[in-house]
Design an enzyme around this catalytic site. Structure first.
Site, PDB file in Angstrom:
ATOM      1  N   GLU A 159       6.241   0.844  10.637  1.00 36.25           N
ATOM      2  CA  GLU A 159       5.205   0.354   9.723  1.00 36.25           C
ATOM      3  C   GLU A 159       4.556   1.548   9.051  1.00 36.25           C
ATOM      4  O   GLU A 159       4.024   2.438   9.711  1.00 36.25           O
ATOM      5  CB  GLU A 159       4.145  -0.497  10.434  1.00 36.25           C
ATOM      6  CG  GLU A 159       3.098  -1.011   9.446  1.00 36.25           C
ATOM      7  CD  GLU A 159       2.257  -2.167   9.967  1.00 36.25           C
ATOM      8  OE1 GLU A 159       1.134  -2.343   9.460  1.00 36.25           O
ATOM      9  OE2 GLU A 159       2.721  -2.890  10.866  1.00 36.25           O
TER      10      GLU A 159
ATOM     11  N   LYS B 264      -7.612  -9.347   8.956  1.00 39.04           N
ATOM     12  CA  LYS B 264      -8.958  -9.693   8.490  1.00 39.04           C
ATOM     13  C   LYS B 264      -9.076  -9.466   6.986  1.00 39.04           C
ATOM     14  O   LYS B 264      -9.697 -10.250   6.258  1.00 39.04           O
ATOM     15  CB  LYS B 264      -9.998  -8.857   9.236  1.00 39.04           C
ATOM     16  CG  LYS B 264     -10.129  -9.193  10.719  1.00 39.04           C
ATOM     17  CD  LYS B 264     -11.167  -8.297  11.384  1.00 39.04           C
ATOM     18  CE  LYS B 264     -11.261  -8.603  12.873  1.00 39.04           C
ATOM     19  NZ  LYS B 264     -12.235  -7.712  13.561  1.00 39.04           N
TER      20      LYS B 264
ATOM     21  N   ASP C  51      -1.414   0.891  -1.314  1.00 36.20           N
ATOM     22  CA  ASP C  51      -2.358   1.153  -2.407  1.00 36.20           C
ATOM     23  C   ASP C  51      -1.719   0.716  -3.727  1.00 36.20           C
ATOM     24  O   ASP C  51      -0.658   1.213  -4.104  1.00 36.20           O
ATOM     25  CB  ASP C  51      -2.680   2.649  -2.445  1.00 36.20           C
ATOM     26  CG  ASP C  51      -3.869   2.962  -3.350  1.00 36.20           C
ATOM     27  OD1 ASP C  51      -4.079   2.238  -4.348  1.00 36.20           O
ATOM     28  OD2 ASP C  51      -4.587   3.933  -3.060  1.00 36.20           O
TER      29      ASP C  51
ATOM     30  N   ASP D 146      -1.241  -8.050  -2.597  1.00 32.66           N
ATOM     31  CA  ASP D 146      -2.049  -9.070  -3.253  1.00 32.66           C
ATOM     32  C   ASP D 146      -2.313  -8.702  -4.716  1.00 32.66           C
ATOM     33  O   ASP D 146      -3.228  -9.249  -5.338  1.00 32.66           O
ATOM     34  CB  ASP D 146      -3.363  -9.310  -2.506  1.00 32.66           C
ATOM     35  CG  ASP D 146      -4.206  -8.052  -2.362  1.00 32.66           C
ATOM     36  OD1 ASP D 146      -3.701  -6.955  -2.651  1.00 32.66           O
ATOM     37  OD2 ASP D 146      -5.384  -8.166  -1.963  1.00 32.66           O
TER      38      ASP D 146
ATOM     39  N   GLU E 125       0.337   6.631   9.481  1.00 30.54           N
ATOM     40  CA  GLU E 125      -0.915   6.472   8.734  1.00 30.54           C
ATOM     41  C   GLU E 125      -1.545   7.844   8.535  1.00 30.54           C
ATOM     42  O   GLU E 125      -1.559   8.660   9.451  1.00 30.54           O
ATOM     43  CB  GLU E 125      -1.862   5.550   9.497  1.00 30.54           C
ATOM     44  CG  GLU E 125      -3.233   5.368   8.866  1.00 30.54           C
ATOM     45  CD  GLU E 125      -3.150   4.805   7.459  1.00 30.54           C
ATOM     46  OE1 GLU E 125      -3.500   5.550   6.514  1.00 30.54           O
ATOM     47  OE2 GLU E 125      -2.714   3.646   7.299  1.00 30.54           O
TER      48      GLU E 125
END
Length: 232
Positions: free
Chosen positions: A62, A211, A137, A173, A87
């Site tokens: 990931e 979330k 991003d 999104d 990350e």
């Protein structure tokens, strides 16, 4: 394939701006105490993934795991799979480290480096059973689109690292980024769309809903998922 360049010859513009952000006392404590357990430091060559995980089972990468909510949940529900998370932001790494300890997870290892560097110089070819990148991003301004991670050279790099019949799962999104992702992956002949030409998949439990995503859904934001399988 797209390019005759070897993976370590591919030049890509960084897709992030390194900003440390505020580290909470809990995140700092997790970084200090738990990084030696879950964290990986990069040497001069490829990582020995078999030695790192001590077992040969499917390995999922990931990239850009944020606060780690997704990867922690997946690692908890599928202990028969190993997870490698990358990350660059230390607060997120610290938050995930705390989650790993709380859930007593043993099938996750983390890297706090640029994913492009890791892929080019430290991950062996055909070492991944899958790669997932959720909500990268979007670089929404048109002049910054060149910084978006999901572009043909990056897809070519991932193709080398994923095993035959392995997969790449993307989610965003931002509609125009979703369209760009679809165009790039559809153009690359080393992957095929498991949902059908030009089609997005329904999530249907294939990845956890974070979330961040729940908040977006309450605001009426749509999410586009893509899943492509590697072929020779």
């Amino acid at each position: 394939m797209l390019s005759l360049l070897k993976p370590n010859q591919i030049h890509l513009i960084p897709s992030f701006v390194r900003r440390e952000g505020r580290i909470t006392p809990a995140q700092k404590k997790a970084l200090e105490q738990l990084w030696p357990i879950y964290g990986l430091s990069l040497g001069a060559g490829y990582l020995d993934l078999t030695a790192i995980f001590s077992r040969q089972i499917p390995l999922i990468l990931e990239i850009g795991f944020g606060n780690g909510e997704s990867i922690a949940q997946q690692a908890y529900t599928t202990p028969e799979v190993n997870f490698l998370g990358i990350e660059v932001y230390r607060p997120g790494v610290g938050q995930l480290l705390a989650q790993l300890k709380a859930k007593e997870l043993k099938n996750v290892r983390l890297i706090n480096e640029d994913a492009l560097k890791v892929l080019q110089y430290h991950l062996p070819d055909q070492s991944l059973d899958g790669a997932q990148i959720f909500f990268p991003d979007p670089w929404p301004k048109k002049r910054h689109h060149k910084r978006r991670l999901i572009q043909l050279p990056f897809i070519d790099l991932l193709w080398h690292k994923i095993k035959p019949n392995g997969w790449i799962h993307l989610a965003t999104d931002w509609q125009d980024y979703a369209i760009q992702m679809m165009e790039a992956l559809s153009q690359y002949k080393g992957f095929y769309n498991i949902a059908g030409q030009g089609q997005f998949i329904q999530n249907l439990g294939q990845r956890p809903i974070t979330k961040f995503e729940h908040r977006g859904q309450r605001l009426g934001n749509l999410v586009w998922d893509l899943k492509f399988k590697r072929i020779d």
